[in-house]
Every structure is written in C-alpha cells, then in structure tokens.
Design a protein around this motif. Structure first.
Motif, PDB file in Angstrom:
ATOM      1  N   ILE A  28       0.802  -1.232   0.000  1.00 49.94           N
ATOM      2  CA  ILE A  28       0.000   0.000   0.000  1.00 49.94           C
ATOM      3  C   ILE A  28       0.834   1.282   0.000  1.00 49.94           C
ATOM      4  CG2 ILE A  28      -2.107  -1.039   0.922  1.00 49.94           C
ATOM      5  CD1 ILE A  28      -1.398   0.033   3.652  1.00 49.94           C
ATOM      6  N   PHE A  32       0.639   6.072  -1.630  1.00 53.65           N
ATOM      7  CA  PHE A  32       1.032   7.339  -1.003  1.00 53.65           C
ATOM      8  C   PHE A  32       2.228   7.970  -1.714  1.00 53.65           C
ATOM      9  CE2 PHE A  32      -1.418   5.037   2.042  1.00 53.65           C
ATOM     10  CZ  PHE A  32      -2.110   6.009   2.723  1.00 53.65           C
ATOM     11  N   ALA A  36      -0.637   9.229  -5.065  1.00 55.73           N
ATOM     12  CA  ALA A  36      -1.086  10.536  -4.536  1.00 55.73           C
ATOM     13  C   ALA A  36       0.094  11.462  -4.240  1.00 55.73           C
ATOM     14  CB  ALA A  36      -1.921  10.333  -3.283  1.00 55.73           C
ATOM     15  N   HIS A  43       0.045  14.581   5.873  1.00 58.06           N
ATOM     16  CA  HIS A  43      -0.917  13.499   6.049  1.00 58.06           C
ATOM     17  C   HIS A  43      -1.134  13.223   7.530  1.00 58.06           C
ATOM     18  CE1 HIS A  43      -3.389  10.481   4.229  1.00 58.06           C
ATOM     19  NE2 HIS A  43      -2.897   9.570   5.040  1.00 58.06           N
ATOM     20  N   LEU A  47      -4.702  13.557   9.344  1.00 61.86           N
ATOM     21  CA  LEU A  47      -5.270  12.356   9.960  1.00 61.86           C
ATOM     22  C   LEU A  47      -5.499  12.537  11.459  1.00 61.86           C
ATOM     23  CD1 LEU A  47      -5.928   9.467   8.624  1.00 61.86           C
ATOM     24  CD2 LEU A  47      -4.988  11.235   7.196  1.00 61.86           C
ATOM     25  N   PHE A  50      -8.760  14.132  11.559  1.00 58.69           N
ATOM     26  CA  PHE A  50      -9.791  13.130  11.238  1.00 58.69           C
ATOM     27  C   PHE A  50     -10.128  12.280  12.479  1.00 58.69           C
ATOM     28  CE2 PHE A  50     -10.561   8.648  10.004  1.00 58.69           C
ATOM     29  CZ  PHE A  50     -11.775   8.798   9.352  1.00 58.69           C
ATOM     30  N   TRP A  51      -9.079  11.739  13.105  1.00 59.64           N
ATOM     31  CA  TRP A  51      -9.330  10.824  14.231  1.00 59.64           C
ATOM     32  C   TRP A  51      -9.823  11.554  15.477  1.00 59.64           C
ATOM     33  CZ3 TRP A  51     -10.475   6.004  13.791  1.00 59.64           C
ATOM     34  CH2 TRP A  51      -9.983   5.251  12.721  1.00 59.64           C
ATOM     35  N   LYS A  68     -12.063  11.326  -1.953  1.00 64.99           N
ATOM     36  CA  LYS A  68     -10.588  11.217  -2.014  1.00 64.99           C
ATOM     37  C   LYS A  68     -10.167   9.820  -2.445  1.00 64.99           C
ATOM     38  CE  LYS A  68      -8.569  15.024  -0.907  1.00 64.99           C
ATOM     39  NZ  LYS A  68      -7.513  15.599  -1.736  1.00 64.99           N
ATOM     40  N   HIS A  69     -10.808   8.817  -1.816  1.00 67.15           N
ATOM     41  CA  HIS A  69     -10.421   7.441  -2.130  1.00 67.15           C
ATOM     42  C   HIS A  69     -10.981   6.995  -3.482  1.00 67.15           C
ATOM     43  CE1 HIS A  69      -9.469   7.736   2.136  1.00 67.15           C
ATOM     44  NE2 HIS A  69      -8.526   6.846   1.888  1.00 67.15           N
ATOM     45  N   LEU A  72      -8.560   8.250  -5.921  1.00 66.93           N
ATOM     46  CA  LEU A  72      -7.381   7.387  -5.864  1.00 66.93           C
ATOM     47  C   LEU A  72      -7.634   6.085  -6.639  1.00 66.93           C
ATOM     48  CD1 LEU A  72      -4.728   7.645  -4.252  1.00 66.93           C
ATOM     49  CD2 LEU A  72      -5.825   6.368  -2.402  1.00 66.93           C
ATOM     50  N   LEU A  78      -8.078   0.284  -5.899  1.00 65.21           N
ATOM     51  CA  LEU A  78      -7.954  -0.157  -4.504  1.00 65.21           C
ATOM     52  C   LEU A  78      -8.668  -1.500  -4.404  1.00 65.21           C
ATOM     53  CD1 LEU A  78      -8.895   3.203  -2.729  1.00 65.21           C
ATOM     54  CD2 LEU A  78      -6.670   2.064  -2.574  1.00 65.21           C
ATOM     55  N   HIS A  82      -5.684  -4.672  -0.477  1.00 69.34           N
ATOM     56  CA  HIS A  82      -5.090  -3.414   0.011  1.00 69.34           C
ATOM     57  C   HIS A  82      -5.762  -2.985   1.314  1.00 69.34           C
ATOM     58  CE1 HIS A  82      -4.184  -2.739  -4.458  1.00 69.34           C
ATOM     59  NE2 HIS A  82      -3.016  -2.949  -3.863  1.00 69.34           N
ATOM     60  N   PHE A  83      -7.101  -3.130   1.373  1.00 66.12           N
ATOM     61  CA  PHE A  83      -7.818  -2.761   2.605  1.00 66.12           C
ATOM     62  C   PHE A  83      -7.428  -3.698   3.748  1.00 66.12           C
ATOM     63  CE2 PHE A  83     -10.333  -0.582  -0.565  1.00 66.12           C
ATOM     64  CZ  PHE A  83     -10.591   0.617   0.068  1.00 66.12           C
ATOM     65  N   ALA A 110     -12.195   2.071  12.238  1.00 67.12           N
ATOM     66  CA  ALA A 110     -11.336   1.884  11.058  1.00 67.12           C
ATOM     67  C   ALA A 110     -11.920   0.793  10.157  1.00 67.12           C
ATOM     68  CB  ALA A 110      -9.917   1.519  11.487  1.00 67.12           C
ATOM     69  N   MET A 113     -15.073   2.110   8.455  1.00 67.03           N
ATOM     70  CA  MET A 113     -14.722   3.081   7.411  1.00 67.03           C
ATOM     71  C   MET A 113     -14.134   2.366   6.190  1.00 67.03           C
ATOM     72  SD  MET A 113     -15.455   6.180   8.348  1.00 67.03           S
ATOM     73  CE  MET A 113     -14.674   6.910   6.942  1.00 67.03           C
ATOM     74  N   ILE A 117     -15.641   2.798   2.568  1.00 59.99           N
ATOM     75  CA  ILE A 117     -14.800   3.325   1.475  1.00 59.99           C
ATOM     76  C   ILE A 117     -14.752   2.316   0.329  1.00 59.99           C
ATOM     77  CG2 ILE A 117     -12.446   3.963   0.786  1.00 59.99           C
ATOM     78  CD1 ILE A 117     -12.011   5.040   3.645  1.00 59.99           C
TER      79      ILE A 117
HETATM   80  C1  HEM Z   1      -6.638   0.342   0.912  1.00 57.34           C
HETATM   81  C2  HEM Z   1      -6.608   1.112   2.006  1.00 57.34           C
HETATM   82  C3  HEM Z   1      -6.238   2.568   1.911  1.00 57.34           C
HETATM   83  C4  HEM Z   1      -5.311   3.197   1.111  1.00 57.34           C
HETATM   84  C5  HEM Z   1      -4.345   2.574   0.118  1.00 57.34           C
HETATM   85  C6  HEM Z   1      -5.416   4.617   1.393  1.00 57.34           C
HETATM   86  C7  HEM Z   1      -4.658   5.586   0.776  1.00 57.34           C
HETATM   87  C8  HEM Z   1      -4.802   6.942   0.951  1.00 57.34           C
HETATM   88  C9  HEM Z   1      -4.063   7.969   0.236  1.00 57.34           C
HETATM   89  C10 HEM Z   1      -2.991   7.718  -0.822  1.00 57.34           C
HETATM   90  C11 HEM Z   1      -4.502   9.163   0.658  1.00 57.34           C
HETATM   91  C12 HEM Z   1      -4.050  10.550   0.178  1.00 57.34           C
HETATM   92  C13 HEM Z   1      -4.989  11.011  -0.914  1.00 57.34           C
HETATM   93  C14 HEM Z   1      -4.595  12.369  -1.462  1.00 57.34           C
HETATM   94  O1  HEM Z   1      -4.087  13.226  -0.716  1.00 57.34           O
HETATM   95  O2  HEM Z   1      -4.822  12.597  -2.659  1.00 57.34           O
HETATM   96  C15 HEM Z   1      -5.508   8.902   1.674  1.00 57.34           C
HETATM   97  C16 HEM Z   1      -6.164   9.873   2.370  1.00 57.34           C
HETATM   98  C17 HEM Z   1      -6.922   9.622   3.483  1.00 57.34           C
HETATM   99  N1  HEM Z   1      -7.260   8.384   3.993  1.00 57.34           N
HETATM  100 FE1  HEM Z   1      -6.856   6.633   3.150  1.00 57.34          FE
HETATM  101  N2  HEM Z   1      -6.372   4.826   2.351  1.00 57.34           N
HETATM  102  C18 HEM Z   1      -6.894   3.608   2.714  1.00 57.34           C
HETATM  103  C19 HEM Z   1      -7.850   3.380   3.672  1.00 57.34           C
HETATM  104  C20 HEM Z   1      -8.291   4.315   4.567  1.00 57.34           C
HETATM  105  C21 HEM Z   1      -9.178   4.064   5.681  1.00 57.34           C
HETATM  106  C22 HEM Z   1      -9.760   2.692   6.045  1.00 57.34           C
HETATM  107  C23 HEM Z   1      -9.369   5.266   6.314  1.00 57.34           C
HETATM  108  C24 HEM Z   1     -10.194   5.582   7.538  1.00 57.34           C
HETATM  109  C25 HEM Z   1     -10.301   4.819   8.590  1.00 57.34           C
HETATM  110  C26 HEM Z   1      -8.620   6.255   5.587  1.00 57.34           C
HETATM  111  C27 HEM Z   1      -8.553   7.596   5.907  1.00 57.34           C
HETATM  112  C28 HEM Z   1      -8.025   8.580   5.108  1.00 57.34           C
HETATM  113  C29 HEM Z   1      -8.205  10.002   5.337  1.00 57.34           C
HETATM  114  C30 HEM Z   1      -8.973  10.672   6.471  1.00 57.34           C
HETATM  115  C31 HEM Z   1      -7.504  10.659   4.309  1.00 57.34           C
HETATM  116  C32 HEM Z   1      -7.371  12.170   4.089  1.00 57.34           C
HETATM  117  C33 HEM Z   1      -8.299  12.569   2.950  1.00 57.34           C
HETATM  118  C34 HEM Z   1      -8.264  14.078   2.755  1.00 57.34           C
HETATM  119  O3  HEM Z   1      -7.415  14.564   1.992  1.00 57.34           O
HETATM  120  O4  HEM Z   1      -9.061  14.774   3.407  1.00 57.34           O
HETATM  121  N3  HEM Z   1      -7.973   5.654   4.537  1.00 57.34           N
HETATM  122  N4  HEM Z   1      -5.674   7.550   1.822  1.00 57.34           N
END
Ligand code: HEM
Length: 129
Positions: A28, A32, A36, A43, A47, A50-51, A68-69, A72, A78, A82-83, A110, A113, A117
């Motif tokens: 995973i 990042f 992205a 980040h 986060l 967020f939490w 956002k996701h 992505l 995804l 990956h999850f 988590a 969510m 997602i």
């Molecule tokens: C396969 C699992 C996941 C991957 C690979 C992943 C990956 C990412 C990436 C790359 C970003 C940055 C996106 C950007 O800035 O363009 C992001 C943002 C974020 N992720 Fe995940 N994520 C995953 C699961 C989760 C889960 C389960 C949660 C919550 C419990 C979560 C919470 C967040 C939050 C709060 C952000 C910030 C979004 C924003 O810009 O406001 N993510 N994630």
C-alpha cells in the motif's frame, strides 16, 4: 502499553507510527508515494484532525473522505487485499501502543470506514464510468 488512547498527543503518536509503516509497505505504500504523492507530515496532521473528530467528537475534519479514495481508485484500483493490509497494519499498531475502550473503538471505526470506502469507491467508479 497500558494506556488508552485519550488525547491528541496519543493520536499523533499512533498516526506517525502507523503511516511510517504504511509509507514503507510494499503493497500500500505506493498509493502514497507514487499515486497521490503525499507529504508525510501533511498526512499525519490531517489524519490527527480526522481521528480527533471520529473518536473525541471534535469538529476539525470536514473533507470528503469517500471522494478522495474514489479519485485514488480511479488512478490505481484499490483492491480488497489493500484494505486488508491497511487494517492489519492499523490494528497491529493500535495494539502495540494502546489498550482500552477508545483503542477498541478506533479499530472498530477503522474497520467500518474501510468497508464503507471500499463499497462506495467501487460504486462511484462504476457510476462514473
Ligand atoms: C486500501 C486502504 C487505503 C489506502 C491505500 C489509502 C490511501 C490513501 C491515500 C494515498 C490518501 C491521500 C490522498 C490524497 O491526498 O490525494 C488517503 C487519504 C486519506 N485516507 Fe486513506 N487509504 C486507505 C484506507 C483508509 C481508511 C480505512 C481510512 C479511515 C479509517 C482512511 C482515511 C483517510 C483520510 C482521512 C484521508 C485524508 C483525505 C483528505 O485529503 O481529506 N484511509 N488515503
């Protein structure tokens, strides 16, 4: 560790430790670092907001986490594994650092969510096709 998660400094520690592992992870990390291209400090701060909102009822995070996701997912799919990896790293990190009802809540939130997602990103990307 015998402390529960109870304030922002605890969240900061959890998130910094978790994302250090996530960024370095073969499965995973590339989302990042390559897709992205997230700055780790940004980040971690986002986060934390967020939490704090999810676990402590603060009103700090107002962004669209699903979109956002979904964006992505549009760039690199995804997949369920990956999850699973994300959740496994999260649960391991929480368990290493904290114990108590709020730590349990963090793992439950988590997981739910991740489910939301996962379902929504697939729905959104199908609808948008
Ligand atoms: C396969 C699992 C996941 C991957 C690979 C992943 C990956 C990412 C990436 C790359 C970003 C940055 C996106 C950007 O800035 O363009 C992001 C943002 C974020 N992720 Fe995940 N994520 C995953 C699961 C989760 C889960 C389960 C949660 C919550 C419990 C979560 C919470 C967040 C939050 C709060 C952000 C910030 C979004 C924003 O810009 O406001 N993510 N994630």
């Amino acid at each position: 560790m015998t402390t529960d998660l109870s304030d922002r400094s605890h969240l900061d520690k959890l998130i910094a430790t978790f994302y250090k592992r996530v960024f370095a992870d073969d499965q995973i990390g590339p989302f990042f670092t390559q897709v992205a291209r997230v700055a780790p400090e940004m980040h971690v701060a986002l986060l934390g907001d967020f939490w704090e909102t999810v676990l402590f009822g603060k009103n700090l995070y107002h962004r669209n986490i699903i979109q956002k996701h979904a964006d992505l997912h549009g760039k690199r799919p995804l997949e369920p594994h990956h999850f699973e990896r994300w959740l496994s790293l999260f649960v391991t990190t929480v368990d290493e650092l904290f114990v108590g009802p709020v730590a349990e809540q963090a793992k439950i939130r988590a997981q739910s969510m991740a489910m939301v997602i996962q379902v929504k990103t697939h729905t959104l990307s199908t609808t948008n096709r």
